[in-house]
Design a protein around this motif. Structure first.
Motif, PDB file in Angstrom:
ATOM      1  N   SER A   1       0.821  -1.436  -0.082  1.00 50.32           N
ATOM      2  CA  SER A   1       0.268   0.024  -0.005  1.00 50.32           C
ATOM      3  C   SER A   1       0.974   1.342   0.027  1.00 50.32           C
ATOM      4  O   SER A   1       2.298   1.196   0.298  1.00 50.32           O
ATOM      5  N   TYR A   2       0.233   2.439  -0.118  1.00 48.97           N
ATOM      6  CA  TYR A   2       1.033   3.578  -0.032  1.00 48.97           C
ATOM      7  C   TYR A   2       1.682   3.846   1.236  1.00 48.97           C
ATOM      8  O   TYR A   2       2.705   4.503   1.440  1.00 48.97           O
ATOM      9  N   ASP A   3       1.048   3.512   2.266  1.00 49.11           N
ATOM     10  CA  ASP A   3       1.350   3.657   3.694  1.00 49.11           C
ATOM     11  C   ASP A   3       2.661   2.738   3.658  1.00 49.11           C
ATOM     12  O   ASP A   3       3.483   3.369   4.330  1.00 49.11           O
ATOM     13  N   ASP A   4       2.659   1.704   3.187  1.00 46.23           N
ATOM     14  CA  ASP A   4       3.783   0.632   3.424  1.00 46.23           C
ATOM     15  C   ASP A   4       5.305   1.524   2.486  1.00 46.23           C
ATOM     16  O   ASP A   4       6.396   1.618   3.071  1.00 46.23           O
ATOM     17  N   LEU A   5       4.991   2.155   1.350  1.00 48.59           N
ATOM     18  CA  LEU A   5       6.050   2.674   0.646  1.00 48.59           C
ATOM     19  C   LEU A   5       6.317   4.015   1.338  1.00 48.59           C
ATOM     20  O   LEU A   5       7.485   4.341   1.510  1.00 48.59           O
TER      21      LEU A   5
END
Length: 321
Positions: free
Chosen positions: A265-269
């Motif tokens: 997800s965007y949060d992981d990146l």
């Protein structure tokens, strides 16, 4: 008993060119004045909307400001793309419509031979019309560019001053673009001797030039590079971001696809570039290069326009019969 025909002074040649092309020049001034008035009225409405919504005076990095600007666009900016397209086209249109008939109409009507026997000669006759028409176009384009610059200020908040549509409508670049359309149409008129074809080729040059300019613009000066430990640019200085690339914790360059495969997800990146040692590298042109870029582009487009006009003079002098 023989007589000698004296060449008229340059001022007389320019006056004659002004009388010859007065209807076209007056039409140019009238239409551009009307369009400028419409942009001034609409611009007042748009700038007043910035003050009413508070979108023009807030911190652009804040979420509250983003919400205000979104509300502003919803309420006030619906007509901006249409007017922007009209003003974008008009710049080249008038260069082509003034340059196309400048020489082609004289050939079509067969008045060139009479004009060439009045003492000025074909070279001065051609150069006088080109100098007068180009000078009037340059002044009108400069003033029109100032109006466009003020009118498009709200769009600059959304896309930055390097946005292609805004960049080509600022006075220095707009002048060069109009003069290229003028010179190209004049040369086409001298060679083809058909007004419609000359105007069409001038319009084509005006439409193609912004695409060519955009392709080379980023190379005017060497771009800068800055590491960013976030998934989005944190700069609010109107820089022109050309590209981004990523590096791993060891400093090795990795492709964008490989980087995006590291997270679900965007949060992981975002966590990877903030805390995981990965870095996003931003390649950009800084905001303070806007005006140098304007003058660089004005320089080469104006030289191109001068070359086209010189080619038209050469053709009339050496090849036209």
């Amino acid at each position: 008993m023989s007589s000698t025909t004296l060449a008229p002074p340059r001022s007389a040649v320019l006056r004659a060119a002004g009388l010859r092309h007065r209807p076209a020049l007056l039409t140019l001034l009238t239409v551009m004045g009307a369009v400028s008035l419409a942009l001034l009225l609409h611009g007042w409405y748009m700038h007043n909307g910035l003050d009413r919504t508070g979108a023009g005076s807030c911190d652009p990095a804040s979420a509250a400001c983003a919400a205000k600007f979104k509300r502003y666009l919803h309420q006030y900016a619906d007509s901006m793309p249409m007017l922007g397209s009209v003003s974008y086209v008009l710049g080249g249109v008038f260069g082509a419509f003034l340059g196309g008939p400048l020489l082609a109409r004289e050939f079509e009507h067969g008045t060139v031979r009479f004009a060439w026997t009045q003492g000025a000669g074909r070279t001065r006759w051609t150069a006088g019309g080109l100098v007068l028409g180009g000078a009037v176009l340059a002044v009108v384009a400069a003033l029109f560019g100032l109006v466009l610059r003020w009118w498009s200020a709200p769009l600059e908040l959304m896309g930055g001053q390097f946005h292609p549509d805004l960049f080509v409508q600022t006075s220095p670049v707009l002048i060069g673009r109009v003069l290229v359309a003028f010179g190209g149409a004049a040369l086409a008129g001298a060679v083809l001797r058909r007004t419609v074809l000359a105007v069409g080729l001038g319009l084509a040059a005006s439409v193609a030039l912004p695409f060519l300019s955009e392709a080379v613009r980023s190379h005017y000066m060497t771009p800068l590079e800055e590491p960013v430990h976030a998934m989005t640019s944190l700069a609010v200085d109107d820089r022109w971001v050309l590209s981004v690339w990523y590096s791993d914790p060891a400093g090795n360059r990795i492709s964008e696809g490989d980087f995006y495969n590291l997270g679900r997800s965007y949060d992981d990146l975002q966590s990877l570039v903030r805390d995981g040692g990965y870095t996003m590298h931003e390649v950009y042109q800084p905001a303070d290069r806007f005006w140098p870029f304007q003058w660089i582009e004005f320089g080469w487009t104006t030289l191109l326009a001068v070359a086209l006009c010189a080619a038209a003079v050469w053709w009339v002098r050496r090849r036209a019969v």
